[in-house]
Design an enzyme around this catalytic site. Structure first.
Site, short mmCIF file in Angstrom:
data_model
loop_
_atom_site.label_atom_id
_atom_site.label_comp_id
_atom_site.label_asym_id
_atom_site.label_seq_id
_atom_site.Cartn_x
_atom_site.Cartn_y
_atom_site.Cartn_z
N TYR A 199 -2.77 -11.69 -3.40
CA TYR A 199 -2.03 -10.97 -4.45
C TYR A 199 -0.52 -11.11 -4.33
O TYR A 199 0.21 -10.69 -5.24
CB TYR A 199 -2.43 -9.49 -4.48
N ASN A 221 -12.46 -1.17 5.74
CA ASN A 221 -11.07 -1.16 5.29
C ASN A 221 -10.59 0.23 4.89
O ASN A 221 -9.44 0.39 4.48
CB ASN A 221 -10.87 -2.14 4.12
N LYS A 281 -10.03 -4.40 10.96
CA LYS A 281 -11.19 -4.08 10.11
C LYS A 281 -12.51 -4.06 10.88
O LYS A 281 -13.43 -3.32 10.53
CB LYS A 281 -11.28 -5.07 8.94
N ARG A 311 -13.92 -24.34 5.56
CA ARG A 311 -13.45 -25.48 6.35
C ARG A 311 -14.36 -25.74 7.55
O ARG A 311 -14.66 -26.87 7.88
CB ARG A 311 -12.02 -25.22 6.86
N SER A 340 0.80 -1.22 0.00
CA SER A 340 0.00 0.00 0.00
C SER A 340 0.83 1.28 0.00
O SER A 340 0.52 2.22 -0.74
CB SER A 340 -0.97 -0.01 1.18
N THR A 366 -17.91 -25.56 8.58
CA THR A 366 -19.22 -25.44 7.93
C THR A 366 -20.15 -24.49 8.68
O THR A 366 -20.93 -23.75 8.07
CB THR A 366 -19.88 -26.82 7.80
N ASP A 403 -13.11 -3.00 -0.33
CA ASP A 403 -12.88 -4.39 -0.73
C ASP A 403 -14.05 -4.90 -1.58
O ASP A 403 -13.86 -5.70 -2.49
CB ASP A 403 -12.74 -5.29 0.50
N THR A 463 -6.17 -2.71 7.57
CA THR A 463 -5.97 -4.13 7.30
C THR A 463 -6.18 -4.92 8.59
O THR A 463 -6.47 -4.36 9.65
CB THR A 463 -4.56 -4.39 6.73
N GLY A 520 -14.24 -19.72 1.71
CA GLY A 520 -13.95 -18.99 2.94
C GLY A 520 -15.20 -18.34 3.49
O GLY A 520 -16.24 -18.25 2.81
#
Length: 512
Positions: free
Chosen positions: A456, A331, A310, A394, A263, A396, A347, A306, A370
């Site tokens: 990224y 953010n 957040k 992961r 950033s 549920t 975002d 970040t 996710g």
């Protein structure tokens, strides 16, 4: 070598020519002469760390030759003893003898720690002045930031030409303590002060603004001589420290950790491209209250937020736009003139924008991997555009909670390989450098037209590679990162963001 306390009558007041600028580049090691010669081509202010070589006295002839050939350079000689953070193992008397020879060679300033002055008395300073150099009396704390006024009081009896105070910032509050000292005493024109450590970077960048005579940088391509020291090109070209004034607007990224954040590079490039009198800083903290203190103290105009802040900054907001309400996270902060904070979540646009340029979102079938903050931003942004969203996580139960809140479906792993989507978005940390998570999806399960990985760094993640192998259309995480940054820039400045330049510098920094 001459006697250390030969006090001639040519003592002079400390002066640093305007041509030297506000950045002193510290050079060290056996190659320091060559490094200094390369540095002074663009930055005429350098410090020779003579204590960094095994035999400082043996370096003096080369130093003398360098000074003879670079008469316009402003040079500081330092030979710090091991007991006070340096590498010189000799006595205080031997240290003074080396510094005096450096002064006689042509160094206009010498840096002597206050402990040496206390051990040898005022004659040690007069030895330097007698050789034609001004004295920077220095104090360092390599572990913490104690009360700094007593440090200054301790140094005053020696009446040095300059005072140098360098503690270590363990917190941003520590950095503010240093800024307070500068603001109170920097107007005298004889104080050099900054904080070591990554949390002290803001003091290195803003120091001259608050009254520090100069700040330090490392030579490009070489390690610094103190923790948190940044390179000349970063300090001068990215942060544009020489142009910072009391009128310079301050922006920042806050979170922990942020040492690898792109950033500052992206936003400082954008600010420079727009020819704005502004700077963008890294603020490492996980404490929202501490961040708020820094925002108020430095009058920060806007921030990128970040992890892990957040959600933590939400109570600070006087206004939240719909993206913040929906995503349950913020953010981007914008500070109004009355001091109140407004929160946004760019975002959402950073995800929806690149994807909308590839597929028709209304009615599209999209799987989000996710169920954390990035997933929330994706889900609510996509639902608002009319997409049908499925969640795979992961845990549920977390997917079920987000699904119930957003009106999305929960996808099971058992049927994933037989299910087709228009797009799959990875919002998990899988693929980030140093992450050891299991893959949230296999190559055989990538049944989609478009695969969008929000990670990224690196640009080519394992999931991107897998999707590429299957011939799937790819959207790398850098697209999301730059797009959300573009939206932040335009919220803060009301200028059109130089998106192409922002993308270029990030790709360059990531080696793409």
């Amino acid at each position: 070598m001459a006697a250390p306390f030969d006090t001639a009558e040519n003592t002079r007041t400390a002066t640093i020519p305007a041509s030297a600028g506000h950045v002193c580049v510290a050079v060290s090691g056996d190659e320091m002469i060559a490094l200094a010669a390369d540095t002074v081509r663009t930055n005429p202010f350098v410090e020779f760390r003579l204590d960094s070589v095994a035999d400082p006295a043996a370096m003096l002839p080369a130093l003398r030759q360098f000074l003879f050939g670079n008469r316009r350079a402003t040079v500081v000689a330092t030979c710090r003893r091991t007991a006070f953070g340096g590498d010189f193992e000799g006595t205080a008397e031997e240290q003074i003898a080396i510094l005096r020879e450096a002064a006689l060679a042509g160094c206009s300033l010498v840096d002597m720690e206050v402990e040496t002055a206390e051990e040898l008395g005022d004659a040690s300073l007069q030895a330097m002045r007698g050789a034609g150099a001004a004295v920077i009396l220095s104090w360092h704390d390599f572990t913490s930031t104690p009360a700094l006024e007593p440090v200054l009081d301790r140094m005053r009896p020696f009446a040095p030409d300059m005072y140098k105070i360098v503690p270590t910032a363990q917190t941003l509050h520590d950095a503010l303590t240093l800024i307070d000292l500068l603001e109170k005493h920097g107007g005298n024109g004889d104080l050099v002060a900054m904080s070591m450590g990554f949390k002290g970077v803001l003091t290195r960048v803003l120091g001259p603004r608050f009254g520090s005579v100069f700040t330090f940088a490392s030579a490009d391509g070489h390690g610094g001589t103190a923790p948190g020291q940044v390179s000349l090109s970063v300090l001068r070209d990215l942060y544009r420290v020489e142009k910072i004034s009391s009128e310079t607007a301050i922006y920042a990224v806050a979170g922990q950790p942020i040492t690898g954040s792109m950033s500052p590079r992206m936003h400082n490039t954008a600010l420079a491209d727009a020819d704005m009198d502004a700077v963008y800083l890294p603020l490492e903290t996980s404490d929202a209250a501490e961040l708020h203190d820094v925002v108020v103290r430095l009058d920060i105009h806007g921030l990128s937020i970040t992890m892990p802040l957040k959600e933590a900054v939400m109570p600070l907001l006087a206004f939240r736009d719909t993206t913040v309400e929906q995503a349950g996270a913020c953010n981007t902060l914008l500070r109004h003139r009355d001091g109140k904070l407004a929160g946004f979540n760019t975002d959402v646009g950073g995800i929806v924008g690149p994807l909308a340029r590839r597929i028709q979102l209304e009615g599209a079938r999209i799987l989000v991997l996710g169920a954390g903050g990035a997933a929330r931003a994706a889900v609510f942004g996509l639902k608002e555009r009319g997409a049908e969203v499925w969640l795979l996580n992961r845990t549920t139960s977390r997917a079920e909670m987000l699904g119930a809140e957003s009106g999305s479906h929960v996808q099971t792993r058992e049927t994933l390989a037989q299910t087709h989507f228009d797009a799959i978005i990875n919002s998990t940390p899988y693929g980030m450098r140093s992450q050891t998570l299991d893959a949230p999806i296999t190559e055989a399960e990538m049944n989609c037209r478009v695969f969008f990985d929000l990670v990224y760094n690196p640009i080519e993640t394992p999931l991107i590679s897998a999707a590429r192998t299957r011939g799937i259309d790819i959207i790398p995480g850098i697209a999301m990162f730059v797009e959300q940054g573009v939206r932040q820039f335009e919220l803060w400045t009301e200028h059109t963001a130089p998106e192409g330049e922002m993308m270029r510098v990030v790709r360059e920094a990531l080696g793409a």
